[in-house]
Design a protein around this motif. Structure first.
Motif, PDB file in Angstrom:
ATOM      1  N   THR A 108       0.826  -1.218   0.000  1.00  0.00           N
ATOM      2  CA  THR A 108       0.000   0.000   0.000  1.00  0.00           C
ATOM      3  C   THR A 108       0.853   1.259   0.000  1.00  0.00           C
ATOM      4  OG1 THR A 108      -0.163  -0.126   2.402  1.00  0.00           O
ATOM      5  CG2 THR A 108      -1.968  -1.080   1.118  1.00  0.00           C
ATOM      6  N   SER A 109       2.052   1.181   0.586  1.00  0.00           N
ATOM      7  CA  SER A 109       2.960   2.333   0.581  1.00  0.00           C
ATOM      8  C   SER A 109       4.399   1.832   0.614  1.00  0.00           C
ATOM      9  CB  SER A 109       2.692   3.248   1.776  1.00  0.00           C
ATOM     10  OG  SER A 109       3.046   2.596   2.982  1.00  0.00           O
ATOM     11  N   MET A 110       5.303   2.752   0.320  1.00  0.00           N
ATOM     12  CA  MET A 110       6.729   2.416   0.330  1.00  0.00           C
ATOM     13  C   MET A 110       7.496   3.593   0.905  1.00  0.00           C
ATOM     14  SD  MET A 110       9.019   1.194  -2.855  1.00  0.00           S
ATOM     15  CE  MET A 110      10.523   0.337  -2.610  1.00  0.00           C
ATOM     16  N   ARG A 111       8.384   3.279   1.863  1.00  0.00           N
ATOM     17  CA  ARG A 111       9.206   4.321   2.490  1.00  0.00           C
ATOM     18  C   ARG A 111      10.671   3.942   2.332  1.00  0.00           C
ATOM     19  NH1 ARG A 111       5.875   7.781   4.952  1.00  0.00           N
ATOM     20  NH2 ARG A 111       7.419   8.920   6.114  1.00  0.00           N
ATOM     21  N   LEU A 124       8.414   8.871   1.992  1.00  0.00           N
ATOM     22  CA  LEU A 124       7.332   8.164   1.311  1.00  0.00           C
ATOM     23  C   LEU A 124       7.550   8.250  -0.200  1.00  0.00           C
ATOM     24  CD1 LEU A 124       4.616   6.692   1.683  1.00  0.00           C
ATOM     25  CD2 LEU A 124       3.510   8.926   1.431  1.00  0.00           C
ATOM     26  N   LYS A 125       7.463   7.107  -0.875  1.00  0.00           N
ATOM     27  CA  LYS A 125       7.659   7.053  -2.324  1.00  0.00           C
ATOM     28  C   LYS A 125       6.351   6.698  -3.020  1.00  0.00           C
ATOM     29  CE  LYS A 125      12.056   7.907  -2.321  1.00  0.00           C
ATOM     30  NZ  LYS A 125      12.643   9.014  -3.051  1.00  0.00           N
ATOM     31  N   SER A 126       6.221   7.129  -4.260  1.00  0.00           N
ATOM     32  CA  SER A 126       5.011   6.838  -5.043  1.00  0.00           C
ATOM     33  C   SER A 126       5.395   6.666  -6.508  1.00  0.00           C
ATOM     34  CB  SER A 126       3.996   7.972  -4.894  1.00  0.00           C
ATOM     35  OG  SER A 126       4.466   9.130  -5.565  1.00  0.00           O
ATOM     36  N   VAL A 161      15.226   0.243   1.664  1.00  0.00           N
ATOM     37  CA  VAL A 161      13.773   0.195   1.767  1.00  0.00           C
ATOM     38  C   VAL A 161      13.425  -0.026   3.248  1.00  0.00           C
ATOM     39  CG1 VAL A 161      11.652  -0.957   1.028  1.00  0.00           C
ATOM     40  CG2 VAL A 161      13.611  -0.813  -0.536  1.00  0.00           C
ATOM     41  N   SER A 162      12.722   0.930   3.859  1.00  0.00           N
ATOM     42  CA  SER A 162      12.366   0.785   5.272  1.00  0.00           C
ATOM     43  C   SER A 162      10.946   0.260   5.460  1.00  0.00           C
ATOM     44  CB  SER A 162      12.537   2.113   6.006  1.00  0.00           C
ATOM     45  OG  SER A 162      11.736   3.115   5.433  1.00  0.00           O
ATOM     46  N   ASN A 163      10.101   0.378   4.422  1.00  0.00           N
ATOM     47  CA  ASN A 163       8.725  -0.112   4.525  1.00  0.00           C
ATOM     48  C   ASN A 163       8.180  -0.332   3.125  1.00  0.00           C
ATOM     49  OD1 ASN A 163       6.213  -0.795   5.478  1.00  0.00           O
ATOM     50  ND2 ASN A 163       5.537   1.316   5.740  1.00  0.00           N
ATOM     51  N   GLY A 164       7.497  -1.457   2.918  1.00  0.00           N
ATOM     52  CA  GLY A 164       6.854  -1.719   1.639  1.00  0.00           C
ATOM     53  C   GLY A 164       7.749  -2.442   0.653  1.00  0.00           C
ATOM     54  N   ALA A 165       7.282  -2.479  -0.601  1.00  0.00           N
ATOM     55  CA  ALA A 165       8.001  -3.134  -1.684  1.00  0.00           C
ATOM     56  C   ALA A 165       7.574  -2.500  -2.991  1.00  0.00           C
ATOM     57  CB  ALA A 165       7.699  -4.630  -1.695  1.00  0.00           C
ATOM     58  N   GLY A 166       8.418  -2.631  -3.994  1.00  0.00           N
ATOM     59  CA  GLY A 166       8.075  -2.050  -5.275  1.00  0.00           C
ATOM     60  C   GLY A 166       8.958  -2.563  -6.385  1.00  0.00           C
ATOM     61  N   VAL A 167       8.610  -2.147  -7.599  1.00  0.00           N
ATOM     62  CA  VAL A 167       9.361  -2.516  -8.794  1.00  0.00           C
ATOM     63  C   VAL A 167       9.776  -1.222  -9.479  1.00  0.00           C
ATOM     64  CG1 VAL A 167       9.243  -3.687 -11.034  1.00  0.00           C
ATOM     65  CG2 VAL A 167       8.017  -4.625  -9.066  1.00  0.00           C
ATOM     66  N   GLY A 168      11.021  -1.196  -9.951  1.00  0.00           N
ATOM     67  CA  GLY A 168      11.510  -0.006 -10.617  1.00  0.00           C
ATOM     68  C   GLY A 168      12.344  -0.317 -11.831  1.00  0.00           C
ATOM     69  N   VAL A 169      12.468   0.669 -12.706  1.00  0.00           N
ATOM     70  CA  VAL A 169      13.295   0.574 -13.909  1.00  0.00           C
ATOM     71  C   VAL A 169      14.605   1.296 -13.622  1.00  0.00           C
ATOM     72  CG1 VAL A 169      13.493   1.236 -16.340  1.00  0.00           C
ATOM     73  CG2 VAL A 169      11.293   0.564 -15.412  1.00  0.00           C
TER      74      VAL A 169
END
Length: 158
Positions: free
Chosen positions: A27-30, A44-46, A70-78
């Motif tokens: 839900t969020s990424m920090r 906070l990242k978006s 990454v302190s919170n969450g998960a994500g995918v990046g280019v």
């Protein structure tokens, strides 16, 4: 130089390159990016696009920077930059350039000049003291002329 690649990051991961966040896996990424920006709180990242082209690092909320965690969450990046082309690489390059520049302050220059003058004066005093005691080199108390020279050299230096 263009770099391509997709990277997935989770809590505790260190980001391997500068990434443009394309998808959140939570839900969020920090991100902990204090070594880059000096911020003590995680950021906070978006996936929202950045509206200003030349903004400061703190405003780049859709970018994950190399060597941050990454302190919170998960994500995918280019991948958008690696090595010395990344933001941390640019900082390192600036630090190296600053270290190469020799910018002596006027006080440092004066202290250097004073140090050189003082060392010359001390050397002259040592030579004078040694010459004054020249006649004592042959004193039988020393055992030989060489030992007398060394003894009075020690006295001059002290």
């Amino acid at each position: 130089r263009r770099v391509h690649g997709i990277v997935q990051v989770h809590v505790g991961d260190k980001v391997p390159a500068d990434l443009r966040l394309i998808q959140l896996k939570a839900t969020s990424m920090r991100m902990e990016q204090s070594q880059l920006t000096g911020e003590s709180a995680s950021v906070l990242k978006s996936t929202d696009a950045i509206s200003v082209v030349d903004c400061e690092l703190q405003a780049k909320t859709s970018l994950l920077f190399s060597s941050t965690t990454v302190s919170n969450g998960a994500g995918v990046g280019v991948v958008i930059a690696t090595g010395m082309h990344s933001e941390i690489g640019k900082i390192q390059e600036a630090v190296e350039k600053a270290g190469e520049e020799d910018q002596s302050t006027p006080l440092q220059k004066k202290l250097d000049e004073f140090g050189e003058l003082l060392s010359k004066v001390i050397a002259v005093i040592c030579v004078v003291v040694w010459i004054i005691n020249y006649k004592n080199f042959w004193d039988p108390m020393h055992g030989s002329v060489l030992r007398g020279c060394i003894y009075y050299f020690k006295i001059a230096v002290a």
